[in-house]
Design an enzyme around this catalytic site. Structure first.
Site, short mmCIF file in Angstrom:
data_model
loop_
_atom_site.label_atom_id
_atom_site.label_comp_id
_atom_site.label_asym_id
_atom_site.label_seq_id
_atom_site.Cartn_x
_atom_site.Cartn_y
_atom_site.Cartn_z
N SER A 124 0.83 -1.20 0.00
CA SER A 124 0.00 0.00 0.00
C SER A 124 0.87 1.25 0.00
O SER A 124 1.98 1.25 0.55
CB SER A 124 -0.86 -0.03 1.27
OG SER A 124 -1.42 1.23 1.51
N TYR A 148 -1.87 -0.85 10.89
CA TYR A 148 -2.16 -1.47 9.60
C TYR A 148 -0.98 -1.24 8.64
O TYR A 148 -0.45 -2.17 8.02
CB TYR A 148 -3.45 -0.89 8.99
CG TYR A 148 -3.56 -1.15 7.52
CD1 TYR A 148 -3.82 -2.43 7.03
CD2 TYR A 148 -3.37 -0.12 6.58
CE1 TYR A 148 -3.89 -2.68 5.66
CE2 TYR A 148 -3.44 -0.36 5.22
CZ TYR A 148 -3.70 -1.64 4.77
OH TYR A 148 -3.75 -1.89 3.41
N LYS A 152 2.00 -3.81 6.72
CA LYS A 152 2.38 -3.85 5.30
C LYS A 152 3.89 -3.69 5.14
O LYS A 152 4.53 -4.42 4.38
CB LYS A 152 1.66 -2.74 4.52
CG LYS A 152 0.18 -2.96 4.38
CD LYS A 152 -0.13 -4.13 3.47
CE LYS A 152 -1.56 -4.58 3.54
NZ LYS A 152 -1.84 -5.85 2.91
P1 NAD Z 1 -11.05 -6.92 1.35
O1 NAD Z 1 -11.27 -6.86 2.82
O2 NAD Z 1 -12.22 -6.70 0.46
O3 NAD Z 1 -10.37 -8.31 0.95
C1 NAD Z 1 -9.47 -8.97 1.80
C2 NAD Z 1 -9.95 -10.40 1.96
O4 NAD Z 1 -9.06 -11.10 2.82
C3 NAD Z 1 -11.34 -10.50 2.58
O5 NAD Z 1 -12.20 -11.24 1.71
C4 NAD Z 1 -11.13 -11.24 3.91
O6 NAD Z 1 -12.21 -12.07 4.23
C5 NAD Z 1 -9.84 -11.98 3.63
N1 NAD Z 1 -9.02 -12.32 4.82
C6 NAD Z 1 -8.59 -11.46 5.79
N2 NAD Z 1 -7.85 -12.12 6.69
C7 NAD Z 1 -7.80 -13.42 6.29
C8 NAD Z 1 -7.22 -14.59 6.83
N3 NAD Z 1 -6.53 -14.59 7.97
N4 NAD Z 1 -7.39 -15.77 6.17
C9 NAD Z 1 -8.10 -15.81 5.03
N5 NAD Z 1 -8.68 -14.73 4.47
C10 NAD Z 1 -8.54 -13.55 5.11
O7 NAD Z 1 -9.88 -5.87 1.01
P2 NAD Z 1 -9.35 -5.31 -0.39
O8 NAD Z 1 -9.71 -3.88 -0.47
O9 NAD Z 1 -9.73 -6.23 -1.48
O10 NAD Z 1 -7.79 -5.40 -0.11
C11 NAD Z 1 -7.01 -6.49 -0.55
C12 NAD Z 1 -5.58 -6.27 -0.08
O11 NAD Z 1 -5.10 -5.03 -0.61
C13 NAD Z 1 -5.45 -6.17 1.44
O12 NAD Z 1 -4.25 -6.83 1.82
C14 NAD Z 1 -5.34 -4.68 1.68
O13 NAD Z 1 -4.61 -4.39 2.84
C15 NAD Z 1 -4.59 -4.22 0.43
N6 NAD Z 1 -4.82 -2.80 0.12
C16 NAD Z 1 -6.11 -2.34 -0.01
C17 NAD Z 1 -6.33 -0.98 -0.28
C18 NAD Z 1 -7.73 -0.44 -0.39
O14 NAD Z 1 -7.90 0.78 -0.29
N7 NAD Z 1 -8.75 -1.26 -0.62
C19 NAD Z 1 -5.24 -0.10 -0.45
C20 NAD Z 1 -3.95 -0.62 -0.34
C21 NAD Z 1 -3.75 -1.97 -0.05
N1 UFG Z 2 -12.28 11.69 3.43
C1 UFG Z 2 -13.25 12.61 3.80
N2 UFG Z 2 -14.39 12.13 4.38
C2 UFG Z 2 -14.61 10.80 4.57
C3 UFG Z 2 -13.62 9.89 4.18
C4 UFG Z 2 -12.46 10.36 3.62
O1 UFG Z 2 -13.07 13.82 3.63
O2 UFG Z 2 -15.67 10.45 5.11
C5 UFG Z 2 -11.05 12.19 2.77
C6 UFG Z 2 -9.78 11.89 3.56
O3 UFG Z 2 -9.53 12.90 4.49
C7 UFG Z 2 -8.75 11.82 2.44
C8 UFG Z 2 -9.53 11.27 1.24
O4 UFG Z 2 -10.91 11.51 1.55
O5 UFG Z 2 -8.31 13.11 2.10
C9 UFG Z 2 -9.34 9.77 1.03
O6 UFG Z 2 -9.61 9.08 2.26
P1 UFG Z 2 -9.79 7.49 2.32
O7 UFG Z 2 -10.14 7.15 3.72
O8 UFG Z 2 -10.72 7.05 1.24
O9 UFG Z 2 -8.36 6.94 1.90
P2 UFG Z 2 -6.92 7.19 2.54
O10 UFG Z 2 -6.09 7.86 1.50
O11 UFG Z 2 -7.01 7.82 3.86
O12 UFG Z 2 -6.41 5.68 2.77
C10 UFG Z 2 -6.61 4.65 1.80
C11 UFG Z 2 -6.76 3.31 2.53
C12 UFG Z 2 -5.47 2.94 3.20
C13 UFG Z 2 -4.36 2.94 2.18
C14 UFG Z 2 -4.29 4.27 1.48
C15 UFG Z 2 -3.26 4.25 0.38
O13 UFG Z 2 -7.78 3.40 3.52
O14 UFG Z 2 -5.56 1.66 3.74
O15 UFG Z 2 -5.55 4.59 0.90
O16 UFG Z 2 -3.48 3.19 -0.46
F1 UFG Z 2 -3.19 2.70 2.79
#
Ligand code: NAD
Ligand code: UFG
Length: 333
Positions: A124, A148, A152
């Site tokens: 991330s 979190y 990572k």
């Molecule tokens: P998500 O929660 O939709 O998917 C993650 C999946 O992992 C879920 O289906 C959950 O049930 C499963 N899981 C969690 N712990 C587990 C375990 N111990 N054993 C088996 N399954 C397990 O999340 P996502 O948005 O699809 O994210 C996927 C990956 O990308 C995650 O590792 C997340 O940290 C990373 N990531 C997501 C974002 C974002 O904004 N969505 C940004 C950066 C990185």
């Molecule tokens: N924001 C608002 N109101 C809300 C939610 C968000 O104003 O209700 C703003 C935040 O302040 C930020 C922007 O919208 O400026 C994006 O916020 P998000 O919470 O959607 O995303 P972040 O950038 O804070 O974080 C996300 C994931 C993290 C990941 C990161 C980079 O939640 O896990 O992107 O990939 F690490």
């Protein structure tokens, strides 16, 4: 290739499974369903015509993880599984360290035992902490601001040490920026439990009348309109980044790529685009900054383009449209 997709019923994993299947790969999904539903498997079949094999697997459990490898010979693993809510990780750090680290270690140990050494890991942009400037390149300093993010960064380091110790491994660390949007079919998308933390799911619920208004967290940042700027990337573009990494990264070693568009949009840019494209209203109020937020987070995706031939194709309007379309489709069912 036969690919194990951990977390494959989740948001990004399910979209990646679709793109892998469309390119003729055999996909096997393992998930504990802690943040997703099993019916996603049927949706993947509806989109692709192929039903991936599904294992209900707790990846922190060695026996359950080993079962996957006893029953299948994988060419590669894409490891999405993990807990991902920043706020929750501050309240329950041990749960995050245990879940994310234990599963990632057991997975790699099991892969080594069964001779599968090609791994793609979901990292991330959070590992860049508060970057000194944007756009962010892969060699910028790394730091974290919450448990979190620390999981990572720790997993990145664990896998990097693994490659140092055993150069046969081929590990790709993909640092995602802000994924939003949903599959064009509207059949799969992001379904957060309860009140969303992230911007786009929150906007969708406000537009749908399920939440009263959006709180815009601060309008005094040094950005073009004072609200936070992020690099929003369509989830299908992100999924295709994994396909590119799977196909193009042939050499052993550690490979790190930013997956973002290179363009930043503010909170208000997103609100306005969402309202315009979908013909809906998103009432909002400006509130205080959210603790831990940074002003701007935008990728330099040049390395992924040059080395993987990958670049994003979806624009902001399509991201907003598909997020809304997914909700409309869910309401139909
Ligand atoms: P998500 O929660 O939709 O998917 C993650 C999946 O992992 C879920 O289906 C959950 O049930 C499963 N899981 C969690 N712990 C587990 C375990 N111990 N054993 C088996 N399954 C397990 O999340 P996502 O948005 O699809 O994210 C996927 C990956 O990308 C995650 O590792 C997340 O940290 C990373 N990531 C997501 C974002 C974002 O904004 N969505 C940004 C950066 C990185
Ligand atoms: N924001 C608002 N109101 C809300 C939610 C968000 O104003 O209700 C703003 C935040 O302040 C930020 C922007 O919208 O400026 C994006 O916020 P998000 O919470 O959607 O995303 P972040 O950038 O804070 O974080 C996300 C994931 C993290 C990941 C990161 C980079 O939640 O896990 O992107 O990939 F690490």
């Amino acid at each position: 290739m036969r690919v194990l997709v951990t977390g494959g019923t989740g948001y990004i994993g399910s979209h990646t499974a679709v793109e892998l299947i469309k390119r003729g790969n055999e996909v096997i999904i393992a998930d504990n369903l802690s943040n997703s539903q099993e019916n996603v498997i049927d949706k993947i079949k509806e989109i692709t015509g192929v039903k991936p094999k599904f294992y209900l697997t707790e990846l922190t459990n060695r026996e359950e993880t080993e079962k996957l490898f006893k029953e299948n010979k994988f060419d590669a693993v894409i490891h999405f599984a993990g807990l991902k809510a920043v706020g929750e990780s501050c309240l329950k750090p041990l749960m995050y360290y245990n879940n994310n680290l234990t599963s990632s270690i057991i997975l790699a140990e099991t892969m080594a035992k069964y001779g599968c050494k090609k791994l793609i890991f979901s990292s991330s942009a959070t590992v860049y902490g508060e970057p000194e400037r944007v756009p962010i390149k892969e060699d910028f300093p790394l730091s974290t601001t919450n448990p979190y993010g620390t999981t990572k960064l720790m997993i990145e380091r664990i896998y990097t040490d693994l490659v140092k110790a055993d150069p046969e491994w081929n590990v790709t660390l993909l640092r995602y920026f802000n994924p939003i949007g949903a599959h064009d079919s509207g059949l799969i998308g992001e379904k957060p439990n309860g009140i969303p933390n992230n911007l786009m799911p929150y906007i969708v619920k406000v537009a749908a009348g399920e939440l009263y208004q959006l709180s815009v967290f601060g309008n005094d940042y040094p950005t073009h309109d004072g609200t936070g700027v992020r690099d929003y990337i369509h989830v299908t573009d992100l999924a295709l980044g994994h396909v590119a990494a799977l196909e193009k990264v042939a050499e052993s070693g550690v490979h790190v790529y930013n997956l973002g568009t290179g363009t930043g949009y503010s909170v208000l840019d997103i609100v306005k685009a969402f309202e315009k494209v979908n013909g809906v209203k998103v009432p909002y109020v400006i509130t205080n900054r959210r603790p831990g937020d940074i002003p701007e987070c935008v990728a330099d995706p040049t390395k992924a383009y040059e080395e993987l031939g990958w670049k994003t194709v979806y624009g902001l309007e399509e991201m907003c449209r598909s997020s809304w379309h997914f909700l409309e489709k869910m309401r139909e069912n």
